[in-house]
Design an enzyme around this catalytic site. Structure first.
Site, PDB file in Angstrom:
ATOM      1  N   GLU A 193     -11.038  -9.153   3.067  1.00  0.00           N
ATOM      2  CA  GLU A 193      -9.760  -8.811   3.720  1.00  0.00           C
ATOM      3  C   GLU A 193     -10.112  -8.667   5.125  1.00  0.00           C
ATOM      4  OE1 GLU A 193      -7.563  -5.563   2.144  1.00  0.00           O
ATOM      5  OE2 GLU A 193      -6.350  -5.507   4.068  1.00  0.00           O
ATOM      6  N   ARG A 251      -9.218   8.042  -1.146  1.00  0.00           N
ATOM      7  CA  ARG A 251     -10.110   8.557   0.078  1.00  0.00           C
ATOM      8  C   ARG A 251     -10.998   9.713  -0.595  1.00  0.00           C
ATOM      9  NH1 ARG A 251      -8.837   6.945   5.592  1.00  0.00           N
ATOM     10  NH2 ARG A 251     -10.442   8.615   6.129  1.00  0.00           N
ATOM     11  N   THR A 260      -6.567   6.622  10.502  1.00  0.00           N
ATOM     12  CA  THR A 260      -6.360   5.615   9.354  1.00  0.00           C
ATOM     13  C   THR A 260      -7.660   4.796   9.378  1.00  0.00           C
ATOM     14  OG1 THR A 260      -5.002   3.787   8.561  1.00  0.00           O
ATOM     15  CG2 THR A 260      -5.344   3.938  10.907  1.00  0.00           C
ATOM     16  N   THR A 261      -7.750   3.729   8.553  1.00  0.00           N
ATOM     17  CA  THR A 261      -9.003   2.974   8.781  1.00  0.00           C
ATOM     18  C   THR A 261      -8.955   2.427   9.931  1.00  0.00           C
ATOM     19  OG1 THR A 261      -8.598   2.792   6.512  1.00  0.00           O
ATOM     20  CG2 THR A 261     -10.541   1.430   7.175  1.00  0.00           C
ATOM     21  N   ARG A 284      -6.820  12.992   1.109  1.00  0.00           N
ATOM     22  CA  ARG A 284      -5.859  13.461   1.993  1.00  0.00           C
ATOM     23  C   ARG A 284      -4.402  12.879   1.342  1.00  0.00           C
ATOM     24  NH1 ARG A 284      -6.846  10.336   7.486  1.00  0.00           N
ATOM     25  NH2 ARG A 284      -8.738  11.364   7.209  1.00  0.00           N
ATOM     26  N   HIS A 285      -4.293  11.709   0.671  1.00  0.00           N
ATOM     27  CA  HIS A 285      -2.877  11.431   0.461  1.00  0.00           C
ATOM     28  C   HIS A 285      -3.150  11.162  -1.264  1.00  0.00           C
ATOM     29  CE1 HIS A 285      -5.167   7.517   1.455  1.00  0.00           C
ATOM     30  NE2 HIS A 285      -4.637   7.682   2.717  1.00  0.00           N
ATOM     31  N   HIS A 326      -3.306  -4.749   7.951  1.00  0.00           N
ATOM     32  CA  HIS A 326      -3.483  -3.490   8.731  1.00  0.00           C
ATOM     33  C   HIS A 326      -2.645  -3.694   9.893  1.00  0.00           C
ATOM     34  CE1 HIS A 326      -4.807   0.166  10.630  1.00  0.00           C
ATOM     35  NE2 HIS A 326      -5.467   0.421   9.596  1.00  0.00           N
ATOM     36  N   GLY A 327      -1.704  -2.873  10.418  1.00  0.00           N
ATOM     37  CA  GLY A 327      -0.655  -2.888  11.304  1.00  0.00           C
ATOM     38  C   GLY A 327       0.460  -3.865  11.126  1.00  0.00           C
ATOM     39  N   HIS A 368      -5.543   3.540  -1.555  1.00  0.00           N
ATOM     40  CA  HIS A 368      -6.839   4.053  -1.171  1.00  0.00           C
ATOM     41  C   HIS A 368      -7.094   5.570  -1.694  1.00  0.00           C
ATOM     42  CE1 HIS A 368      -9.425   4.697   2.844  1.00  0.00           C
ATOM     43  NE2 HIS A 368     -10.126   4.637   1.592  1.00  0.00           N
ATOM     44  N   ASP A 412       0.118   4.341  -0.286  1.00  0.00           N
ATOM     45  CA  ASP A 412      -0.887   5.859   0.365  1.00  0.00           C
ATOM     46  C   ASP A 412       0.225   6.639   0.924  1.00  0.00           C
ATOM     47  OD1 ASP A 412      -2.934   4.386  -0.652  1.00  0.00           O
ATOM     48  OD2 ASP A 412      -3.683   4.208   1.412  1.00  0.00           O
ATOM     49  N   HIS A 413       1.074   6.124   1.596  1.00  0.00           N
ATOM     50  CA  HIS A 413       1.735   7.242   2.735  1.00  0.00           C
ATOM     51  C   HIS A 413       2.909   7.857   1.889  1.00  0.00           C
ATOM     52  CE1 HIS A 413      -1.156   6.664   5.514  1.00  0.00           C
ATOM     53  NE2 HIS A 413      -0.740   5.474   5.836  1.00  0.00           N
ATOM     54  N   GLY A 463       1.285  -1.253   4.242  1.00  0.00           N
ATOM     55  CA  GLY A 463       1.681  -0.011   3.903  1.00  0.00           C
ATOM     56  C   GLY A 463       2.767   0.573   4.695  1.00  0.00           C
ATOM     57  N   HIS A 464       2.275   1.014   5.927  1.00  0.00           N
ATOM     58  CA  HIS A 464       2.653   2.059   6.723  1.00  0.00           C
ATOM     59  C   HIS A 464       4.332   1.864   7.072  1.00  0.00           C
ATOM     60  CE1 HIS A 464       3.681   4.075  10.605  1.00  0.00           C
ATOM     61  NE2 HIS A 464       3.080   5.055   9.965  1.00  0.00           N
ATOM     62  N   ASN A 523       0.915  -1.162   0.084  1.00  0.00           N
ATOM     63  CA  ASN A 523      -0.063   0.028  -0.106  1.00  0.00           C
ATOM     64  C   ASN A 523       0.752   1.317  -0.056  1.00  0.00           C
ATOM     65  OD1 ASN A 523      -1.356   2.204   1.199  1.00  0.00           O
ATOM     66  ND2 ASN A 523      -3.104   0.917   1.742  1.00  0.00           N
ATOM     67  N   ARG A 538       3.441  18.736   1.500  1.00  0.00           N
ATOM     68  CA  ARG A 538       4.100  19.904   0.679  1.00  0.00           C
ATOM     69  C   ARG A 538       3.376  20.478  -0.283  1.00  0.00           C
ATOM     70  NH1 ARG A 538       9.280  22.143   1.735  1.00  0.00           N
ATOM     71  NH2 ARG A 538       9.543  22.256   3.775  1.00  0.00           N
ATOM     72  N   GLU A 562      -8.743   0.388  -2.840  1.00  0.00           N
ATOM     73  CA  GLU A 562      -9.630   0.689  -1.843  1.00  0.00           C
ATOM     74  C   GLU A 562     -10.232   1.752  -1.973  1.00  0.00           C
ATOM     75  OE1 GLU A 562      -7.057   0.704   1.707  1.00  0.00           O
ATOM     76  OE2 GLU A 562      -6.176  -0.975   1.436  1.00  0.00           O
TER      77      GLU A 562
HETATM   78  N1  PXP Z   1      -5.773  -3.009   4.352  1.00  0.00           N
HETATM   79  C1  PXP Z   1      -6.700  -2.059   4.301  1.00  0.00           C
HETATM   80  C2  PXP Z   1      -8.138  -2.365   3.828  1.00  0.00           C
HETATM   81  C3  PXP Z   1      -6.292  -0.590   4.931  1.00  0.00           C
HETATM   82  O1  PXP Z   1      -6.967   0.280   4.975  1.00  0.00           O
HETATM   83  C4  PXP Z   1      -4.800  -0.413   5.053  1.00  0.00           C
HETATM   84  C5  PXP Z   1      -4.235   0.945   5.580  1.00  0.00           C
HETATM   85  O2  PXP Z   1      -4.600   1.853   4.772  1.00  0.00           O
HETATM   86  C6  PXP Z   1      -4.111  -1.470   4.900  1.00  0.00           C
HETATM   87  C7  PXP Z   1      -4.446  -2.639   4.665  1.00  0.00           C
HETATM   88  C8  PXP Z   1      -2.523  -1.401   5.375  1.00  0.00           C
HETATM   89  O3  PXP Z   1      -2.253  -1.036   6.716  1.00  0.00           O
HETATM   90  P1  PXP Z   1      -0.934  -0.415   7.467  1.00  0.00           P
HETATM   91  O4  PXP Z   1      -0.637   0.714   6.657  1.00  0.00           O
HETATM   92  O5  PXP Z   1      -1.084  -0.481   8.631  1.00  0.00           O
HETATM   93  O6  PXP Z   1       0.301  -1.566   6.686  1.00  0.00           O
END
Ligand code: PXP
Length: 240
Positions: free
Chosen positions: A152, A46, A101-102, A50-51, A189-190, A44, A10-11, A211-212, A8, A19, A71
């Site tokens: 998921e 959104r 975050t979600t 935002r990103h 996630h996480g 994602h 996004d970040h 992602g993160h 992912n 910026r 997403e």
């Molecule tokens: N899956 C979904 C549906 C998410 O919304 C996210 C966060 O955007 C992730 C996975 C990835 O989570 P993380 O950024 O904590 O790895």
């Protein structure tokens, strides 16, 4: 079964939007992730942009060499974007503007007609659908009932307390239930290199979205090394 790693990105866009500049470019980052062995890319779009921006998803669709998992919140605007873009698959996620975050999974018992209609529209456009849900039996059952191709499983609770057996057991049980119903099973996630092993070990899970931690580690070691290190941690946890 090969466990697919979707990154992912996004970040990468979060840093750029800090910026409102042109760099770092999430599309360039996605290509580097693919080069480093990612099986697919997740972004994602959104509602508050935002990103990730609309132009980013167009450019991802045009340039990715691996499957694109988009997403989205289940709104008319987003479903129309998905129909036009035709990503490989769409994951419906809950969205609240004030969240960082979600936070939780999609409550598929709320507005089931809206979700069902969206699944039908995307299916007609040849796009597979997934629901991002908490690992609870009712959510798995309803996702199947509404025609989703995949679920998921939200790994956030497990990631917060990896030593709590109950959250890991819930993921195991939900994965088994979903697979028995014929759903493809994804998770995310996480997740980090420290906690991914136990999730990778769940045999029904086919795909992880991470992602993160990848973008965080990219600051220290570069994004390619971050992807490769995650791949190794997944492989170490997966039974052969
Ligand atoms: N899956 C979904 C549906 C998410 O919304 C996210 C966060 O955007 C992730 C996975 C990835 O989570 P993380 O950024 O904590 O790895």
């Amino acid at each position: 079964m090969h466990l697919r790693l979707f990154i992912n990105i996004d970040h990468v866009a979060t840093i750029r939007q800090a910026r409102r500049a042109l760099e770092p470019d999430p599309v360039q980052a996605a290509a580097l992730c693919e080069d480093a062995g990612a099986d697919g890319i997740t972004a994602h779009l959104r509602e508050d942009r935002r990103h990730i921006q609309d132009l980013d998803v167009d450019r991802l669709k045009a340039t990715l060499r691996t499957p694109f998992n988009l997403e989205l919140a289940c709104t008319d605007e987003m479903v129309a974007i998905a129909e036009r873009l035709a990503p490989h698959h769409v994951t419906f996620v809950p969205e609240r503007r004030e969240e960082i975050t979600t936070e939780g999974g999609l409550d598929v018992t709320r507005e089931p007609e809206r979700l069902e209609a969206a699944v039908r529209r995307l299916k007609a456009a040849g796009i597979a659908t997934s629901f991002f849900i908490d690992p609870v039996p009712m959510m798995v059952e309803r996702s199947h009932w509404m025609g989703a191709d995949a679920v998921e499983l939200h790994t956030g609770r497990y990631a917060e307390r990896p030593d709590d057996d109950r959250s890991l057991r819930a993921l195991h049980d939900a994965a088994r239930q979903a697979a028995a119903l014929g759903l493809a099973v994804h998770a995310g996630h996480g997740l980090t290199t420290a906690n991914v092993g136990a999730v990778a070990a769940i045999p029904e899970i086919e795909e992880l979205n991470i992602g993160h931690t990848i973008v965080s580690n990219a600051i220290y070691v570069g994004i390619a090394a971050a992807v490769r290190t995650m791949r190794a941690a997944m492989d170490a946890g997966r039974p052969t």
